[in-house]
Design a protein around this motif. Sequence first.
Motif, PDB file in Angstrom:
ATOM      1  N   PRO A  26       0.805  -1.230   0.000  1.00  0.00           N
ATOM      2  CA  PRO A  26       0.000   0.000   0.000  1.00  0.00           C
ATOM      3  C   PRO A  26       0.839   1.283   0.000  1.00  0.00           C
ATOM      4  O   PRO A  26       0.484   2.254  -0.647  1.00  0.00           O
ATOM      5  CB  PRO A  26      -0.841  -0.121   1.272  1.00  0.00           C
ATOM      6  N   ALA A  27       1.956   1.274   0.704  1.00  0.00           N
ATOM      7  CA  ALA A  27       2.800   2.473   0.769  1.00  0.00           C
ATOM      8  C   ALA A  27       3.509   2.761  -0.553  1.00  0.00           C
ATOM      9  O   ALA A  27       4.004   3.869  -0.756  1.00  0.00           O
ATOM     10  CB  ALA A  27       3.836   2.318   1.889  1.00  0.00           C
ATOM     11  N   ASP A  28       3.558   1.782  -1.454  1.00  0.00           N
ATOM     12  CA  ASP A  28       4.260   1.930  -2.738  1.00  0.00           C
ATOM     13  C   ASP A  28       3.353   2.419  -3.867  1.00  0.00           C
ATOM     14  O   ASP A  28       3.846   2.769  -4.941  1.00  0.00           O
ATOM     15  CB  ASP A  28       4.851   0.580  -3.183  1.00  0.00           C
ATOM     16  N   LEU A  29       2.058   2.417  -3.669  1.00  0.00           N
ATOM     17  CA  LEU A  29       1.125   2.594  -4.781  1.00  0.00           C
ATOM     18  C   LEU A  29       1.218   3.962  -5.451  1.00  0.00           C
ATOM     19  O   LEU A  29       1.124   4.063  -6.670  1.00  0.00           O
ATOM     20  CB  LEU A  29      -0.299   2.290  -4.337  1.00  0.00           C
ATOM     21  N   ALA A  33       2.164   4.528  -9.411  1.00  0.00           N
ATOM     22  CA  ALA A  33       1.370   5.333 -10.349  1.00  0.00           C
ATOM     23  C   ALA A  33       2.232   6.402 -11.006  1.00  0.00           C
ATOM     24  O   ALA A  33       2.146   6.617 -12.217  1.00  0.00           O
ATOM     25  CB  ALA A  33       0.183   5.966  -9.625  1.00  0.00           C
ATOM     26  N   GLN A  34       3.083   7.066 -10.244  1.00  0.00           N
ATOM     27  CA  GLN A  34       3.955   8.105 -10.798  1.00  0.00           C
ATOM     28  C   GLN A  34       4.963   7.503 -11.768  1.00  0.00           C
ATOM     29  O   GLN A  34       5.215   8.058 -12.841  1.00  0.00           O
ATOM     30  CB  GLN A  34       4.686   8.852  -9.681  1.00  0.00           C
ATOM     31  N   THR A  35       5.521   6.347 -11.417  1.00  0.00           N
ATOM     32  CA  THR A  35       6.483   5.666 -12.291  1.00  0.00           C
ATOM     33  C   THR A  35       5.846   5.311 -13.631  1.00  0.00           C
ATOM     34  O   THR A  35       6.421   5.562 -14.694  1.00  0.00           O
ATOM     35  CB  THR A  35       7.019   4.389 -11.606  1.00  0.00           C
ATOM     36  N   LEU A  36       4.648   4.735 -13.588  1.00  0.00           N
ATOM     37  CA  LEU A  36       3.963   4.361 -14.825  1.00  0.00           C
ATOM     38  C   LEU A  36       3.563   5.592 -15.625  1.00  0.00           C
ATOM     39  O   LEU A  36       3.690   5.613 -16.860  1.00  0.00           O
ATOM     40  CB  LEU A  36       2.752   3.485 -14.517  1.00  0.00           C
ATOM     41  N   SER A  37       3.099   6.631 -14.948  1.00  0.00           N
ATOM     42  CA  SER A  37       2.740   7.867 -15.646  1.00  0.00           C
ATOM     43  C   SER A  37       3.951   8.442 -16.381  1.00  0.00           C
ATOM     44  O   SER A  37       3.850   8.836 -17.543  1.00  0.00           O
ATOM     45  CB  SER A  37       2.184   8.883 -14.647  1.00  0.00           C
ATOM     46  N   ARG A  65      -3.215   6.230 -11.522  1.00  0.00           N
ATOM     47  CA  ARG A  65      -3.710   5.991 -10.165  1.00  0.00           C
ATOM     48  C   ARG A  65      -4.941   5.093 -10.210  1.00  0.00           C
ATOM     49  O   ARG A  65      -5.108   4.206  -9.369  1.00  0.00           O
ATOM     50  CB  ARG A  65      -4.057   7.314  -9.483  1.00  0.00           C
ATOM     51  N   MET A  66      -5.816   5.335 -11.189  1.00  0.00           N
ATOM     52  CA  MET A  66      -7.019   4.519 -11.344  1.00  0.00           C
ATOM     53  C   MET A  66      -6.636   3.066 -11.658  1.00  0.00           C
ATOM     54  O   MET A  66      -7.184   2.127 -11.065  1.00  0.00           O
ATOM     55  CB  MET A  66      -7.910   5.092 -12.455  1.00  0.00           C
ATOM     56  N   LEU A  67      -5.679   2.853 -12.571  1.00  0.00           N
ATOM     57  CA  LEU A  67      -5.259   1.484 -12.910  1.00  0.00           C
ATOM     58  C   LEU A  67      -4.617   0.787 -11.713  1.00  0.00           C
ATOM     59  O   LEU A  67      -4.876  -0.399 -11.469  1.00  0.00           O
ATOM     60  CB  LEU A  67      -4.286   1.500 -14.087  1.00  0.00           C
ATOM     61  N   ARG A  79       7.249  -4.854  -8.691  1.00  0.00           N
ATOM     62  CA  ARG A  79       8.209  -3.796  -8.983  1.00  0.00           C
ATOM     63  C   ARG A  79       9.559  -4.188  -8.414  1.00  0.00           C
ATOM     64  O   ARG A  79       9.617  -5.034  -7.525  1.00  0.00           O
ATOM     65  CB  ARG A  79       7.737  -2.477  -8.384  1.00  0.00           C
ATOM     66  N   PRO A  80      10.645  -3.597  -8.915  1.00  0.00           N
ATOM     67  CA  PRO A  80      11.933  -3.810  -8.247  1.00  0.00           C
ATOM     68  C   PRO A  80      11.867  -3.161  -6.863  1.00  0.00           C
ATOM     69  O   PRO A  80      11.164  -2.166  -6.678  1.00  0.00           O
ATOM     70  CB  PRO A  80      12.942  -3.064  -9.135  1.00  0.00           C
ATOM     71  N   SER A  81      12.589  -3.696  -5.904  1.00  0.00           N
ATOM     72  CA  SER A  81      12.527  -3.137  -4.551  1.00  0.00           C
ATOM     73  C   SER A  81      12.967  -1.680  -4.532  1.00  0.00           C
ATOM     74  O   SER A  81      12.502  -0.907  -3.702  1.00  0.00           O
ATOM     75  CB  SER A  81      13.360  -3.969  -3.580  1.00  0.00           C
TER      76      SER A  81
END
Length: 133
Positions: A26-29, A33-37, A65-67, A79-81
């Motif tokens: 949860p803390a990574d979400l 989202a920013q990484t994918l954007s 964020r929605m995805l 994701r990579p750590s």
Amino acid sequence: MAALAAGALDAEAMRRAAEAPVQAGPADLEEVAQTLSDAFAVDPLIDWFMRDDARRDAARLGFFRMLVAMGAPQGRIDRPSGGGAAAIWMPFEWLGPTPIVAELRSIPSMLRATGWRRFDRMQAVRLDMDKHH
């Protein structure tokens, strides 16, 4: 042949140095989202349906964020750590017709992503993806 062998050694070294994926928590979400954007900022398909005004960057981040929110509860996000990449995996069972209530609830999010002018483009992408799953 020496160049080929050296290339194989480089690929092997890269494989050994690669991070094993971890499941995002949860803390990574927000970071996911920013990484994918950021990763899809110049993607031709995203560019085709994403709004083309001053709100584009914020809209793209909102779209991811929605995805991420869709994938997090029942799917899996790897994701990579250290971050910097991500993959959203959604259960196969999710494929198929979307209930009308869910479709209606998604309209405001879709409009924020596309604006009125490109809403039909996103719908065309969704229909094509559904057709080929």
